[in-house]
Design a protein around this motif. Structure first.
Motif, PDB file in Angstrom:
ATOM      1  N   MET A  23       0.831  -1.211   0.000  1.00  0.00           N
ATOM      2  CA  MET A  23       0.000   0.000   0.000  1.00  0.00           C
ATOM      3  C   MET A  23       0.865   1.260   0.000  1.00  0.00           C
ATOM      4  SD  MET A  23      -3.212  -0.750   2.453  1.00  0.00           S
ATOM      5  CE  MET A  23      -4.578  -1.735   1.899  1.00  0.00           C
ATOM      6  N   VAL A  24       1.913   1.250   0.798  1.00  0.00           N
ATOM      7  CA  VAL A  24       2.826   2.395   0.828  1.00  0.00           C
ATOM      8  C   VAL A  24       3.494   2.557  -0.528  1.00  0.00           C
ATOM      9  CG1 VAL A  24       4.993   3.242   1.832  1.00  0.00           C
ATOM     10  CG2 VAL A  24       3.204   2.324   3.315  1.00  0.00           C
ATOM     11  N   HIS A  25       3.895   1.442  -1.136  1.00  0.00           N
ATOM     12  CA  HIS A  25       4.530   1.474  -2.456  1.00  0.00           C
ATOM     13  C   HIS A  25       3.598   2.107  -3.489  1.00  0.00           C
ATOM     14  CE1 HIS A  25       6.655   0.028  -6.039  1.00  0.00           C
ATOM     15  NE2 HIS A  25       5.479  -0.422  -6.457  1.00  0.00           N
ATOM     16  N   CYS A  26       2.322   1.716  -3.459  1.00  0.00           N
ATOM     17  CA  CYS A  26       1.357   2.265  -4.423  1.00  0.00           C
ATOM     18  C   CYS A  26       1.166   3.765  -4.206  1.00  0.00           C
ATOM     19  CB  CYS A  26       0.010   1.558  -4.293  1.00  0.00           C
ATOM     20  SG  CYS A  26      -0.008  -0.091  -4.991  1.00  0.00           S
ATOM     21  N   ALA A  27       1.006   4.158  -2.966  1.00  0.00           N
ATOM     22  CA  ALA A  27       0.784   5.575  -2.673  1.00  0.00           C
ATOM     23  C   ALA A  27       2.041   6.398  -2.955  1.00  0.00           C
ATOM     24  CB  ALA A  27       0.360   5.744  -1.223  1.00  0.00           C
ATOM     25  N   ALA A  28       3.188   5.871  -2.564  1.00  0.00           N
ATOM     26  CA  ALA A  28       4.433   6.608  -2.763  1.00  0.00           C
ATOM     27  C   ALA A  28       4.834   6.638  -4.234  1.00  0.00           C
ATOM     28  CB  ALA A  28       5.555   5.992  -1.938  1.00  0.00           C
ATOM     29  N   GLY A  29       4.397   5.645  -4.989  1.00  0.00           N
ATOM     30  CA  GLY A  29       4.753   5.580  -6.405  1.00  0.00           C
ATOM     31  C   GLY A  29       4.339   6.816  -7.163  1.00  0.00           C
ATOM     32  N   ILE A  30       3.178   7.347  -6.842  1.00  0.00           N
ATOM     33  CA  ILE A  30       2.692   8.558  -7.495  1.00  0.00           C
ATOM     34  C   ILE A  30       3.664   9.705  -7.242  1.00  0.00           C
ATOM     35  CG2 ILE A  30       0.815  10.251  -7.524  1.00  0.00           C
ATOM     36  CD1 ILE A  30      -1.016   7.864  -6.626  1.00  0.00           C
ATOM     37  N   TRP A  31       4.099   9.834  -6.008  1.00  0.00           N
ATOM     38  CA  TRP A  31       5.011  10.926  -5.649  1.00  0.00           C
ATOM     39  C   TRP A  31       6.407  10.707  -6.219  1.00  0.00           C
ATOM     40  CZ3 TRP A  31       2.690  15.062  -4.124  1.00  0.00           C
ATOM     41  CH2 TRP A  31       1.464  14.950  -3.495  1.00  0.00           C
ATOM     42  N   LEU A  32       6.835   9.451  -6.263  1.00  0.00           N
ATOM     43  CA  LEU A  32       8.163   9.164  -6.815  1.00  0.00           C
ATOM     44  C   LEU A  32       8.219   9.481  -8.304  1.00  0.00           C
ATOM     45  CD1 LEU A  32       9.052   5.825  -5.019  1.00  0.00           C
ATOM     46  CD2 LEU A  32      10.147   8.042  -4.703  1.00  0.00           C
ATOM     47  N   VAL A  33       7.170   9.120  -9.019  1.00  0.00           N
ATOM     48  CA  VAL A  33       7.148   9.404 -10.454  1.00  0.00           C
ATOM     49  C   VAL A  33       7.155  10.907 -10.685  1.00  0.00           C
ATOM     50  CG1 VAL A  33       5.722   9.261 -12.531  1.00  0.00           C
ATOM     51  CG2 VAL A  33       6.079   7.238 -11.134  1.00  0.00           C
ATOM     52  N   ALA A  34       6.388  11.617  -9.879  1.00  0.00           N
ATOM     53  CA  ALA A  34       6.306  13.071 -10.043  1.00  0.00           C
ATOM     54  C   ALA A  34       7.586  13.764  -9.612  1.00  0.00           C
ATOM     55  CB  ALA A  34       5.127  13.621  -9.246  1.00  0.00           C
ATOM     56  N   GLY A  35       8.234  13.254  -8.580  1.00  0.00           N
ATOM     57  CA  GLY A  35       9.378  13.959  -8.002  1.00  0.00           C
ATOM     58  C   GLY A  35      10.736  13.467  -8.456  1.00  0.00           C
ATOM     59  N   ILE A  36      10.988  12.210  -8.289  1.00  0.00           N
ATOM     60  CA  ILE A  36      12.317  11.665  -8.560  1.00  0.00           C
ATOM     61  C   ILE A  36      12.162  10.587  -9.633  1.00  0.00           C
ATOM     62  CG2 ILE A  36      14.360  10.626  -7.537  1.00  0.00           C
ATOM     63  CD1 ILE A  36      13.232  11.479  -4.799  1.00  0.00           C
ATOM     64  N   ALA A  37      12.202  10.985 -10.871  1.00  0.00           N
ATOM     65  CA  ALA A  37      11.871  10.095 -11.986  1.00  0.00           C
ATOM     66  C   ALA A  37      12.759   8.853 -12.043  1.00  0.00           C
ATOM     67  CB  ALA A  37      11.944  10.856 -13.293  1.00  0.00           C
ATOM     68  N   SER A  38      14.046   8.987 -11.826  1.00  0.00           N
ATOM     69  CA  SER A  38      14.913   7.818 -11.968  1.00  0.00           C
ATOM     70  C   SER A  38      14.664   6.790 -10.877  1.00  0.00           C
ATOM     71  CB  SER A  38      16.383   8.244 -11.975  1.00  0.00           C
ATOM     72  OG  SER A  38      16.721   8.861 -10.746  1.00  0.00           O
ATOM     73  N   LEU A  39      14.514   7.225  -9.639  1.00  0.00           N
ATOM     74  CA  LEU A  39      14.244   6.298  -8.551  1.00  0.00           C
ATOM     75  C   LEU A  39      12.847   5.718  -8.708  1.00  0.00           C
ATOM     76  CD1 LEU A  39      15.153   4.959  -5.936  1.00  0.00           C
ATOM     77  CD2 LEU A  39      14.320   6.950  -4.698  1.00  0.00           C
ATOM     78  N   GLY A  40      11.911   6.553  -9.093  1.00  0.00           N
ATOM     79  CA  GLY A  40      10.546   6.081  -9.320  1.00  0.00           C
ATOM     80  C   GLY A  40      10.496   5.020 -10.400  1.00  0.00           C
ATOM     81  N   GLY A  41      11.317   5.180 -11.429  1.00  0.00           N
ATOM     82  CA  GLY A  41      11.357   4.201 -12.509  1.00  0.00           C
ATOM     83  C   GLY A  41      11.806   2.840 -12.028  1.00  0.00           C
ATOM     84  N   ILE A  42      12.761   2.806 -11.122  1.00  0.00           N
ATOM     85  CA  ILE A  42      13.251   1.532 -10.580  1.00  0.00           C
ATOM     86  C   ILE A  42      12.178   0.888  -9.713  1.00  0.00           C
ATOM     87  CG2 ILE A  42      14.924   0.485  -9.004  1.00  0.00           C
ATOM     88  CD1 ILE A  42      16.922   2.647  -9.967  1.00  0.00           C
ATOM     89  N   LEU A  43      11.607   1.668  -8.797  1.00  0.00           N
ATOM     90  CA  LEU A  43      10.634   1.104  -7.867  1.00  0.00           C
ATOM     91  C   LEU A  43       9.303   0.765  -8.523  1.00  0.00           C
ATOM     92  CD1 LEU A  43      11.284   3.260  -4.684  1.00  0.00           C
ATOM     93  CD2 LEU A  43      12.047   0.932  -5.157  1.00  0.00           C
ATOM     94  N   LEU A  44       9.006   1.361  -9.660  1.00  0.00           N
ATOM     95  CA  LEU A  44       7.745   1.082 -10.339  1.00  0.00           C
ATOM     96  C   LEU A  44       7.909   0.118 -11.511  1.00  0.00           C
ATOM     97  CD1 LEU A  44       6.175   4.652 -10.268  1.00  0.00           C
ATOM     98  CD2 LEU A  44       5.721   2.723  -8.753  1.00  0.00           C
ATOM     99  N   ALA A  45       9.086  -0.479 -11.623  1.00  0.00           N
ATOM    100  CA  ALA A  45       9.334  -1.436 -12.701  1.00  0.00           C
ATOM    101  C   ALA A  45       8.408  -2.648 -12.544  1.00  0.00           C
ATOM    102  CB  ALA A  45      10.789  -1.886 -12.671  1.00  0.00           C
ATOM    103  N   PRO A  46       8.005  -3.251 -13.655  1.00  0.00           N
ATOM    104  CA  PRO A  46       7.100  -4.402 -13.586  1.00  0.00           C
ATOM    105  C   PRO A  46       7.621  -5.557 -12.725  1.00  0.00           C
ATOM    106  CG  PRO A  46       7.228  -3.596 -15.827  1.00  0.00           C
ATOM    107  CD  PRO A  46       8.258  -2.838 -15.032  1.00  0.00           C
ATOM    108  N   TRP A  47       8.922  -5.788 -12.718  1.00  0.00           N
ATOM    109  CA  TRP A  47       9.451  -6.909 -11.942  1.00  0.00           C
ATOM    110  C   TRP A  47       9.234  -6.721 -10.441  1.00  0.00           C
ATOM    111  CZ3 TRP A  47      13.251  -5.897  -8.400  1.00  0.00           C
ATOM    112  CH2 TRP A  47      14.007  -4.735  -8.581  1.00  0.00           C
ATOM    113  N   VAL A  48       9.160  -5.474  -9.971  1.00  0.00           N
ATOM    114  CA  VAL A  48       8.888  -5.233  -8.552  1.00  0.00           C
ATOM    115  C   VAL A  48       7.482  -5.729  -8.219  1.00  0.00           C
ATOM    116  CG1 VAL A  48       8.579  -3.438  -6.785  1.00  0.00           C
ATOM    117  CG2 VAL A  48      10.478  -3.279  -8.401  1.00  0.00           C
ATOM    118  N   HIS A  49       6.533  -5.444  -9.106  1.00  0.00           N
ATOM    119  CA  HIS A  49       5.159  -5.883  -8.882  1.00  0.00           C
ATOM    120  C   HIS A  49       5.039  -7.401  -8.984  1.00  0.00           C
ATOM    121  CE1 HIS A  49       4.544  -1.646 -10.364  1.00  0.00           C
ATOM    122  NE2 HIS A  49       4.145  -1.627  -9.118  1.00  0.00           N
TER     123      HIS A  49
END
Length: 125
Positions: A23-49
């Motif tokens: 749940m934290v990952h889903c909620a934080a993902g929005i902010w990571l994509v908006a704020g820190i694109a490179s880190l957000g890209g790693i954490l939102l990669a399909p393999w993480v899911h």
């Protein structure tokens, strides 16, 4: 060994913690994509899911399946199946869509409830 872990509630507790992390990952993902694109890209990669889903499904199968065998309550397993199915459906819709978030959060919430009910049923025996 599995019997000892599931009876003590450690596996259900770990599964609930994994659900909270999701749940934290889903909620934080929005902010990571908006704020820190490179880190957000790693954490939102399909393999993480995919890894998170696999861990959730394995933990649910072990804990909830053992729960049915040991205390006989089937409701936690039924709710867990609904949660896993919802999370699996979330992986089939476009990534980042409102449907993905809604299905994932509903699935994670259902799975958390299932583990909580399983934990309580085990404590009553």
């Amino acid at each position: 060994m599995l019997s000892r872990i599931t009876k003590s509630g450690q596996l259900d507790s770990a599964a609930i913690a994994l659900s909270a992390l999701c749940m934290v990952h889903c909620a934080a993902g929005i902010w990571l994509v908006a704020g820190i694109a490179s880190l957000g890209g790693i954490l939102l990669a399909p393999w993480v899911h995919e890894i998170g889903f696999a861990l959730a499904a394995i933990m649910a199968a072990l804990a909830l399946g053992h729960g049915v065998r040991s205390h006989g309550a089937r409701l936690p397993l039924a709710i867990g199946v609904v949660g896993i199915a919802s999370m699996l459906m979330a992986m089939t819709v476009p990534h980042g869509s409102a449907y993905e978030y809604a299905l994932t959060l509903a699935g994670v919430a259902a799975l958390s409830v299932a583990h909580l009910l399983n934990y309580r049923a085990a404590r009553q025996n």
